[in-house]
Design a protein around this motif. Structure first.
Motif, PDB file in Angstrom:
ATOM      1  N   SER A  94      34.366  20.635 -26.123  1.00 41.37           N
ATOM      2  CA  SER A  94      33.991  20.676 -27.374  1.00 41.37           C
ATOM      3  C   SER A  94      32.644  21.272 -27.423  1.00 41.37           C
ATOM      4  N   GLN A  95      31.916  21.172 -26.384  1.00 42.72           N
ATOM      5  CA  GLN A  95      30.580  21.859 -26.248  1.00 42.72           C
ATOM      6  C   GLN A  95      30.852  23.391 -26.178  1.00 42.72           C
ATOM      7  N   LEU A 138      37.166  19.122 -36.692  1.00 44.96           N
ATOM      8  CA  LEU A 138      38.060  18.871 -35.388  1.00 44.96           C
ATOM      9  C   LEU A 138      37.239  18.258 -34.408  1.00 44.96           C
ATOM     10  N   ILE A 139      36.144  18.885 -34.144  1.00 49.43           N
ATOM     11  CA  ILE A 139      34.895  18.492 -33.082  1.00 49.43           C
ATOM     12  C   ILE A 139      34.608  16.885 -33.553  1.00 49.43           C
ATOM     13  N   TRP A 140      34.448  16.764 -34.914  1.00 48.71           N
ATOM     14  CA  TRP A 140      34.169  15.375 -35.477  1.00 48.71           C
ATOM     15  C   TRP A 140      35.223  14.515 -35.195  1.00 48.71           C
ATOM     16  N   ALA A 151      29.099  17.686 -30.810  1.00 46.49           N
ATOM     17  CA  ALA A 151      29.704  18.136 -29.401  1.00 46.49           C
ATOM     18  C   ALA A 151      28.789  18.440 -28.220  1.00 46.49           C
ATOM     19  N   LEU A 152      27.522  19.084 -28.582  1.00 45.63           N
ATOM     20  CA  LEU A 152      26.509  19.529 -27.795  1.00 45.63           C
ATOM     21  C   LEU A 152      25.801  18.107 -27.578  1.00 45.63           C
ATOM     22  N   TYR A 161      18.760  18.541 -28.158  1.00 40.26           N
ATOM     23  CA  TYR A 161      20.252  18.898 -28.528  1.00 40.26           C
ATOM     24  C   TYR A 161      20.344  18.329 -30.148  1.00 40.26           C
ATOM     25  N   ALA A 162      19.480  17.449 -30.449  1.00 37.95           N
ATOM     26  CA  ALA A 162      19.997  16.647 -31.901  1.00 37.95           C
ATOM     27  C   ALA A 162      19.165  17.673 -32.798  1.00 37.95           C
ATOM     28  N   ALA A 163      18.489  18.723 -32.385  1.00 37.66           N
ATOM     29  CA  ALA A 163      17.619  19.519 -33.374  1.00 37.66           C
ATOM     30  C   ALA A 163      18.593  19.896 -34.605  1.00 37.66           C
TER      31      ALA A 163
END
Length: 254
Positions: free
Chosen positions: A32-33, A81-83, A145-146, A226-228
């Motif tokens: 997913s990344q 879908l990622i979620w 995903a990241l 990554y949470a930016a």
């Protein structure tokens, strides 16, 4: 046949291709990344197709409809879908058997479809958005995903160590965030709240808040790592609410 496709529309089709390629990647947390990277590329293409269309005089109803269809896939279906895949990985909904939580992700593409259709039938000319733009919502949801793919004891982003109290693991320990974030994001997409457009316009009196948002977003990149994208999403809502207290009705789309 390809020779008859305007260059701007070809860029839009490339946006859609990114979304289609990301679908199978989004359904597996191990890949997913890479789906997220494709969504970022789709967002870049989404920006340039409009720019190229205006530059080459290729604007028209066909391009507008095509752009919305591409955005629905890239910033609605794929982030949803990622979620879903990460929610199942965290155990909030088992991958087998019936679970109502497995269907919450569908609110994202449904809301995106409604917002994009509303944009297509409204007249243009405003300098602010009604509701949060679909691409920003999609990138924010896809960015989890990241985050999930890069959780470690000491998180770093672009070689910069993230502040300890901003550890990403806390995001994945919040069951309500996973269950209700798609619903909240969908609500803000179809809402009537006025949101900042980054098209500067001295006549609307909010250029200062545009700079405040941009400056804050730049600062959040090294702080949240990554949470930016999640932080920028929240910051966008805060600055928009302050800038447009009580204002609504717009027609522009990112």
């Amino acid at each position: 046949m390809l020779k008859s496709v305007p260059f701007a529309n070809a860029i839009t089709l490339a946006n859609l291709a990114c979304g289609l390629l990301a679908i199978p990647l989004a359904m597996n947390t191990d890949t997913s990344q890479y789906a997220f990277y494709l969504i970022v590329l789709a967002a870049i293409l989404d920006f340039f197709d409009g720019f190229v269309a205006r530059l080459l005089g290729q604007e028209g109803p066909l391009g507008q409809q095509l752009d919305s269809l591409a955005d629905l896939v890239s910033f609605g279906v794929v982030p949803g879908l990622i979620w879903k895949s990460w929610m199942e990985t965290k155990g909030y909904c088992p991958p087998t058997g019936f679970c109502i939580n497995s269907y919450i992700w569908m609110m994202v593409p449904l809301a995106a479809a409604y917002r994009l259709a509303r944009f297509n039938v409204e007249s243009s000319g405003s300098t602010y958005f009604t509701g949060i733009p679909t691409p920003l919502t999609g990138i924010t949801l896809a960015s989890f995903a990241l985050i999930g793919s890069n959780i470690a004891g000491n998180e770093t982003f672009l070689g910069i160590e993230v502040l300890p109290f901003l550890g990403f693991q806390v995001l994945f320990d919040q069951v309500y965030l996973w269950l209700y974030m798609p619903l909240i994001a969908s609500f803000f997409m179809v809402s009537d709240y006025a949101m900042l457009s980054l098209k500067f316009n001295k006549t609307d009196g909010v250029d200062t808040w545009r700079w405040v948002f941009i400056g804050g977003a730049i600062l959040l990149l090294p702080v949240l790592g990554y949470a930016a994208f999640f932080g920028i999403y929240v910051w966008f809502i805060i600055t928009s609410f302050i800038a447009f207290r009580g204002k609504s009705n717009t027609t522009e789309e990112l």
